[in-house]
Each structure stands twice: as C-alpha cells, then as structure tokens.
Design a protein around this motif. Sequence first.
Motif, PDB file in Angstrom:
ATOM      1  N   THR A   1       0.836  -1.195   0.000  1.00 16.36           N
ATOM      2  CA  THR A   1       0.000   0.000   0.000  1.00 16.36           C
ATOM      3  C   THR A   1       0.879   1.256   0.000  1.00 16.36           C
ATOM      4  O   THR A   1       1.851   1.333   0.756  1.00 16.36           O
ATOM      5  CB  THR A   1      -0.934   0.021   1.222  1.00 16.36           C
ATOM      6  OG1 THR A   1      -1.817  -1.101   1.144  1.00 16.36           O
ATOM      7  CG2 THR A   1      -1.762   1.300   1.267  1.00 16.36           C
TER       8      THR A   1
ATOM      9  N   ASN B   1     -10.617   9.256  -9.344  1.00 17.85           N
ATOM     10  CA  ASN B   1      -9.774   8.081  -9.140  1.00 17.85           C
ATOM     11  C   ASN B   1     -10.418   6.854  -9.763  1.00 17.85           C
ATOM     12  O   ASN B   1     -11.608   6.602  -9.567  1.00 17.85           O
ATOM     13  CB  ASN B   1      -9.553   7.833  -7.643  1.00 17.85           C
ATOM     14  CG  ASN B   1      -8.562   8.814  -7.040  1.00 17.85           C
ATOM     15  OD1 ASN B   1      -7.420   8.913  -7.473  1.00 17.85           O
ATOM     16  ND2 ASN B   1      -9.002   9.547  -6.030  1.00 17.85           N
TER      17      ASN B   1
ATOM     18  N   ILE C   1     -10.382   2.847  -9.720  1.00 14.75           N
ATOM     19  CA  ILE C   1      -9.977   1.731  -8.862  1.00 14.75           C
ATOM     20  C   ILE C   1     -10.099   0.449  -9.660  1.00 14.75           C
ATOM     21  O   ILE C   1     -11.197   0.023 -10.031  1.00 14.75           O
ATOM     22  CB  ILE C   1     -10.857   1.669  -7.597  1.00 14.75           C
ATOM     23  CG1 ILE C   1     -10.858   3.037  -6.891  1.00 14.75           C
ATOM     24  CG2 ILE C   1     -10.361   0.580  -6.660  1.00 14.75           C
ATOM     25  CD1 ILE C   1     -11.832   3.135  -5.742  1.00 14.75           C
TER      26      ILE C   1
ATOM     27  N   LYS D   1      -9.007   2.193  -2.674  1.00 12.87           N
ATOM     28  CA  LYS D   1      -8.564   3.585  -2.619  1.00 12.87           C
ATOM     29  C   LYS D   1      -9.159   4.249  -1.391  1.00 12.87           C
ATOM     30  O   LYS D   1     -10.361   4.139  -1.125  1.00 12.87           O
ATOM     31  CB  LYS D   1      -9.023   4.339  -3.872  1.00 12.87           C
ATOM     32  CG  LYS D   1      -8.508   5.752  -3.963  1.00 12.87           C
ATOM     33  CD  LYS D   1      -7.055   5.787  -4.392  1.00 12.87           C
ATOM     34  CE  LYS D   1      -6.534   7.187  -4.586  1.00 12.87           C
ATOM     35  NZ  LYS D   1      -5.149   7.210  -5.112  1.00 12.87           N
TER      36      LYS D   1
ATOM     37  N   LYS E   1      -8.627  -3.819  -6.209  1.00 10.40           N
ATOM     38  CA  LYS E   1      -7.818  -2.737  -5.646  1.00 10.40           C
ATOM     39  C   LYS E   1      -8.688  -1.865  -4.745  1.00 10.40           C
ATOM     40  O   LYS E   1      -9.919  -1.868  -4.841  1.00 10.40           O
ATOM     41  CB  LYS E   1      -7.218  -1.862  -6.754  1.00 10.40           C
ATOM     42  CG  LYS E   1      -6.257  -2.594  -7.678  1.00 10.40           C
ATOM     43  CD  LYS E   1      -4.987  -3.002  -6.955  1.00 10.40           C
ATOM     44  CE  LYS E   1      -3.992  -3.670  -7.906  1.00 10.40           C
ATOM     45  NZ  LYS E   1      -2.757  -4.095  -7.213  1.00 10.40           N
TER      46      LYS E   1
ATOM     47  N   SER F   1      -3.456   3.772  -1.729  1.00  8.82           N
ATOM     48  CA  SER F   1      -3.856   2.823  -2.767  1.00  8.82           C
ATOM     49  C   SER F   1      -3.175   1.490  -2.513  1.00  8.82           C
ATOM     50  O   SER F   1      -1.995   1.443  -2.146  1.00  8.82           O
ATOM     51  CB  SER F   1      -3.454   3.342  -4.156  1.00  8.82           C
ATOM     52  OG  SER F   1      -4.043   4.590  -4.425  1.00  8.82           O
TER      53      SER F   1
ATOM     54  N   TYR G   1      -9.323   8.076   0.351  1.00  7.00           N
ATOM     55  CA  TYR G   1      -9.120   9.479  -0.031  1.00  7.00           C
ATOM     56  C   TYR G   1      -9.708  10.378   1.048  1.00  7.00           C
ATOM     57  O   TYR G   1     -10.834  10.156   1.503  1.00  7.00           O
ATOM     58  CB  TYR G   1      -9.818   9.728  -1.371  1.00  7.00           C
ATOM     59  CG  TYR G   1      -9.943  11.173  -1.816  1.00  7.00           C
ATOM     60  CD1 TYR G   1      -9.000  11.746  -2.661  1.00  7.00           C
ATOM     61  CD2 TYR G   1     -11.031  11.956  -1.430  1.00  7.00           C
ATOM     62  CE1 TYR G   1      -9.130  13.059  -3.107  1.00  7.00           C
ATOM     63  CE2 TYR G   1     -11.164  13.261  -1.867  1.00  7.00           C
ATOM     64  CZ  TYR G   1     -10.213  13.813  -2.704  1.00  7.00           C
ATOM     65  OH  TYR G   1     -10.356  15.110  -3.128  1.00  7.00           O
TER      66      TYR G   1
ATOM     67  N   GLU H   1      -4.102  10.232   0.440  1.00  7.03           N
ATOM     68  CA  GLU H   1      -4.553   9.159  -0.435  1.00  7.03           C
ATOM     69  C   GLU H   1      -3.783   7.882  -0.127  1.00  7.03           C
ATOM     70  O   GLU H   1      -2.584   7.928   0.163  1.00  7.03           O
ATOM     71  CB  GLU H   1      -4.345   9.524  -1.906  1.00  7.03           C
ATOM     72  CG  GLU H   1      -5.279  10.601  -2.411  1.00  7.03           C
ATOM     73  CD  GLU H   1      -5.114  10.859  -3.897  1.00  7.03           C
ATOM     74  OE1 GLU H   1      -6.137  10.880  -4.605  1.00  7.03           O
ATOM     75  OE2 GLU H   1      -3.965  11.032  -4.345  1.00  7.03           O
TER      76      GLU H   1
END
Length: 276
Positions: free
Chosen positions: A57, A228, A230, A236, A234, A73, A238, A71
């Motif tokens: 990550t 964004n 994704i 995300k 995955k 990811s 934020y 952020e």
Amino acid sequence: MKNKIKFNLARIIVIFTLFLCYSCSSEEDTILETEESIETTVLTPKTLATISLPSGTTITFKTEVDGIVFEASGDSDNYSELDGLNDLSLLHRFLTLTDKSIAVPEDLIKLEEDQKIKEKALQRDIVEKHHMSIPANTSFITYSEKNWLDYCDSPTAMYVNNFANDAYREAWVNYPSTQTFSQNKPGALYTKCRTVKYRISNCSYKGKIEVSHYKGSTSNLYTLVSKNNIGPRKHKIYVKSFLAYKYYQKVDIKRIRSASYVGDVIFSNYTSLGIE
C-alpha cells in the motif's frame, strides 16, 4: 483609613472582574484566531510525503490550493489495514504513520486545529516536503483484519448515518449500482463541510470503479476536484480537508463493466451550526 480600604477593595473587584472576563473569552478568541489563520493560509500545490507499507500500500500526503489531501492505494486484501487512522486529522495521521525521527511537512501543521497535536508535531524537525519515500513506523504495522472481503459475497445493501449533525455517511455492501450520488445533508437540504472522505474497494476481478469528488460554489454548480479509477481487486482511500467552509461537496461513484464494491463516503467537519 476606611476610604482607603474601600478604594483598595474596589480595585481588587475590578481586577478580578477583568480577569474573569479574559479567562472566559480567551478560549473563544483562540478558536476564532485559529479559524481565521487557517482561512488566510496560502498553500502551494506539491507532494508533501509518500509512505510505503510492507503490504504494498502506498500513502501520499499532498497540498492543493484549497486544502490538503491524504490518499492510499493498494490491494483489496489490505483494505482495512488503515482503519486505525479513520478518525484522525491529516497531521495526526502523519505522526501516527511515521517514526519520531521523521520531520513533519510544514503544510500539515498549518491546517491542524488541535493544539495538542500541533505541539506534538513541533517537537520534531519541520520540512517543506520529503523528496524520498518514507517507511511506515513499525509500531503502526501490527494486526490487520482481512475478513471484510466477506462483504463482497453479502447481499447488496446501503446504509445512511448522521452523526450529531457533524457528519453524514453513506456505506455500501457488494453494491452493483452504475452510479451512486452522495451529497452532504445532515439535517438540512444543503450544507457545507470542510472534510470529505471515502474508502472504496473493488470486489471484482474485472471491471473498475470510478470515484469523482466535486466541490461547488452553489448547490447546483460543481467543479471536479479529483477523479480516481480503482482497478480490479484494488482499494482507494481518499481524504481532503479544506481551508474554509466555502464549498458544497458531492461524490459520484460509477461502476464500469459490472464491477461491484464495498466502502463508504463521509462528509464531516461542518460549521458550528451545521448549515450556512
């Protein structure tokens, strides 16, 4: 002699009264000064720091003209590893994620309103930005639950929560909607807040989720803040914290190619009255 005693007594009463007045108003003055200083702060867009976790990550802190962004990811399997940061300010997140030897980006301190957190940050060195990736503090990397993926197999559901008029939340479980619209409305038709958060994870092995954050000068005129995508499996995370209560906020979530997702959107940090 009696007149002198009376005069001294009167002086004592006046001084004591002034002291009480100052004591009562000092905290309010501090709050007002903090709010004013934040609103007049000038920010220059830049990446403040990048932090890498062993799970793969990647976390980024960055400055934008009207606020600061956090952020993260990574893979869907690690969606919950940052849950311990959910209720923390951006500065507090940085302090939690990094070792005490790591300098603090100045812009994170500018936006912090909690004096105790700010004082803790000022015990470290201050830097404009970090040019290289920072490893996460080993004390933060402990235990991470991963059974949240069970929600991807659960029946489709949506939950709406208001928290004492200071936060509005929408959450989704295995949600297949082609578009979801979230508008911060805790107790009023339209209200303004300073913090927008979302945590979205793509349950699918194909297809993607598109998440867009908008701000508006009016309740029906918005401009794009960020978008964004994704990818399959995955996630995300934020968070954007704005300098002032100037904008209406909304988040659009779209699924592409039959993707489904789990997660939530939270609007928080409203004005003292909750509405403007």
